[in-house]
Design a protein around this motif. Structure first.
Motif, PDB file in Angstrom:
ATOM      1  N   ARG A   1     -29.925 -58.093  11.781  1.00 42.15           N
ATOM      2  CA  ARG A   1     -29.248 -58.076  13.082  1.00 42.15           C
ATOM      3  C   ARG A   1     -28.485 -59.372  13.272  1.00 42.15           C
ATOM      4  NH1 ARG A   1     -33.037 -57.702  18.204  1.00 42.15           N
ATOM      5  NH2 ARG A   1     -33.549 -59.812  17.512  1.00 42.15           N
TER       6      ARG A   1
ATOM      7  N   ASP B   1     -27.070 -54.981  17.010  1.00 36.77           N
ATOM      8  CA  ASP B   1     -26.367 -54.378  15.888  1.00 36.77           C
ATOM      9  C   ASP B   1     -27.131 -54.670  14.602  1.00 36.77           C
ATOM     10  OD1 ASP B   1     -24.324 -53.566  17.589  1.00 36.77           O
ATOM     11  OD2 ASP B   1     -23.130 -55.369  17.244  1.00 36.77           O
TER      12      ASP B   1
ATOM     13  N   ALA C   1     -22.759 -50.798  11.531  1.00 32.22           N
ATOM     14  CA  ALA C   1     -23.647 -51.249  12.612  1.00 32.22           C
ATOM     15  C   ALA C   1     -24.471 -50.062  13.090  1.00 32.22           C
ATOM     16  CB  ALA C   1     -22.836 -51.840  13.763  1.00 32.22           C
ATOM     17  N   GLN C   2     -25.795 -50.193  13.049  1.00 36.87           N
ATOM     18  CA  GLN C   2     -26.690 -49.105  13.430  1.00 36.87           C
ATOM     19  C   GLN C   2     -27.460 -49.480  14.695  1.00 36.87           C
ATOM     20  OE1 GLN C   2     -28.555 -49.065   9.450  1.00 36.87           O
ATOM     21  NE2 GLN C   2     -27.793 -46.987   9.184  1.00 36.87           N
ATOM     22  N   HIS C   3     -27.670 -48.482  15.548  1.00 38.02           N
ATOM     23  CA  HIS C   3     -28.362 -48.709  16.811  1.00 38.02           C
ATOM     24  C   HIS C   3     -29.365 -47.580  17.054  1.00 38.02           C
ATOM     25  CE1 HIS C   3     -24.143 -50.111  17.075  1.00 38.02           C
ATOM     26  NE2 HIS C   3     -24.653 -51.178  17.651  1.00 38.02           N
TER      27      HIS C   3
ATOM     28  N   HIS D   1     -27.417 -54.161  10.516  1.00 37.17           N
ATOM     29  CA  HIS D   1     -26.563 -53.898   9.365  1.00 37.17           C
ATOM     30  C   HIS D   1     -27.421 -53.654   8.122  1.00 37.17           C
ATOM     31  CE1 HIS D   1     -23.205 -55.411  11.783  1.00 37.17           C
ATOM     32  NE2 HIS D   1     -24.027 -56.380  12.146  1.00 37.17           N
TER      33      HIS D   1
END
Length: 309
Positions: free
Chosen positions: A123, A101, A83-85, A103
């Motif tokens: 997301r 989140d 999960a990247q933010h 992906h």
């Protein structure tokens, strides 16, 4: 008879335990969990739902419409559990991410010298795909002809809106809002995008039947007939939060009829206003002047951004 042979014959419970243990180890090797595969990347198996290998995936996705493989294409199959933010880096530039989140689904390097980097992220919100990002960015200057091809969507008469700006001899930029119907199991004829959506479905990502695309294109002149380019397509789902139910029936999501439905019209107007501000943030990421500390609500909140439960 050896001691092992005598034990094998006389201890059925131990014999059963050995068989089960060996079988379990084999299953773990060929169907590893993400954590096990990360710790032991040499295992022969692949993650459940993932492509068997990056090489096999490349053979499938690098093929163009005529089935010919793309020269120099390198396909990557990242772990979708990540999960990247906030932001990510691509081609040495910062790409800001809207709220939620995100992906990683698929990555690629293409071109004779790997000059074009591509990535697709999805997301999820309450298990449903509420957004998809398709980004392309150059590692090296590319011919101006390629830059002109990537700009084509900005001039499509079916766009809800388009904003074009140009500084002759310096840069060219545009943003646009359009729809993307996914009823035919694909949002694009681009094999890379098609492969990414196919992987999402294989992984069990619930994808709405229609999404709204806010696209951004920027080209900076690098030399004679060459330019650095970046395109970012942000597909946002016009759905009720936590479901795949569209805010309005499908017939109201084209340019001619969108304003006949108040929910559809409000969503498009809100998204277009958000994109004007978000374009400025994307440009700062391209130029290297983005302060990621400024990526806070409401700047990052598109109309389908996750809400508190």
């Amino acid at each position: 008879m050896t001691a092992f042979g005598r034990l094998w014959r006389r201890a059925p419970l131990w014999r059963t335990s050995v068989i089960v243990t060996v079988g379990a180890l084999g299953m773990a090797a060929f169907y590893p969990t993400p954590a096990l595969k990360k710790a032991m990347p040499w295992l022969p198996g692949h993650l459940p739902g993932a492509a068997p290998s990056a090489g096999q995936q490349a053979d499938q996705t690098a093929a163009g419409p005529g089935g010919a493989p793309g020269a120099g294409d390198q396909i990557g199959v990242p772990d979708p559990g990540i999960a990247q933010h906030g932001s990510i880096m691509i081609a040495g530039r910062t790409l800001p991410l809207p709220a939620g989140d995100w992906h990683p689904i698929l990555t690629a390097r293409s071109g004779a010298h790997g000059e074009l980097s591509q990535q697709i992220l999805a997301r999820t919100d309450r298990g449903v795909v509420s957004g998809v990002i398709v980004v392309r960015a150059t590692q090296q200057p590319v011919p101006a002809e390629l830059a002109e091809q990537l700009e084509t969507p900005c001039h499509d008469d079916r766009d809800y809106a388009a904003h074009i700006s140009e500084q002759p001899g310096v840069s060219q930029e545009c943003s646009y809002t359009s729809n993307a119907v996914l009823e035919n199991q694909s949002v694009s004829t681009d094999p890379f995008i098609t492969a990414a959506f196919s992987r999402m479905r294989t992984l069990g990502f619930p994808i709405p039947s229609l999404m709204i695309n806010v696209g951004w294109y920027h080209a900076a002149v690098a030399g004679k007939n060459t330019a650095h380019i970046e395109t970012v397509e942000t597909l946002v789902a016009p759905i009720e939060h936590g479901s795949r139910q569209l805010l309005a029936p499908p017939q109201y999501w084209n340019k001619a009829s969108v304003h006949k439905n108040p929910d559809a019209a409000q969503f498009i107007d809100t998204l277009d206003r958000w994109m004007i501000g978000w374009s400025r943030v994307l440009r700062q990421g391209f130029d290297g002047t983005l302060d990621t500390a400024t990526l806070v609500p409401p700047l990052i909140n598109d109309p389908s951004a996750p809400r508190p439960a």
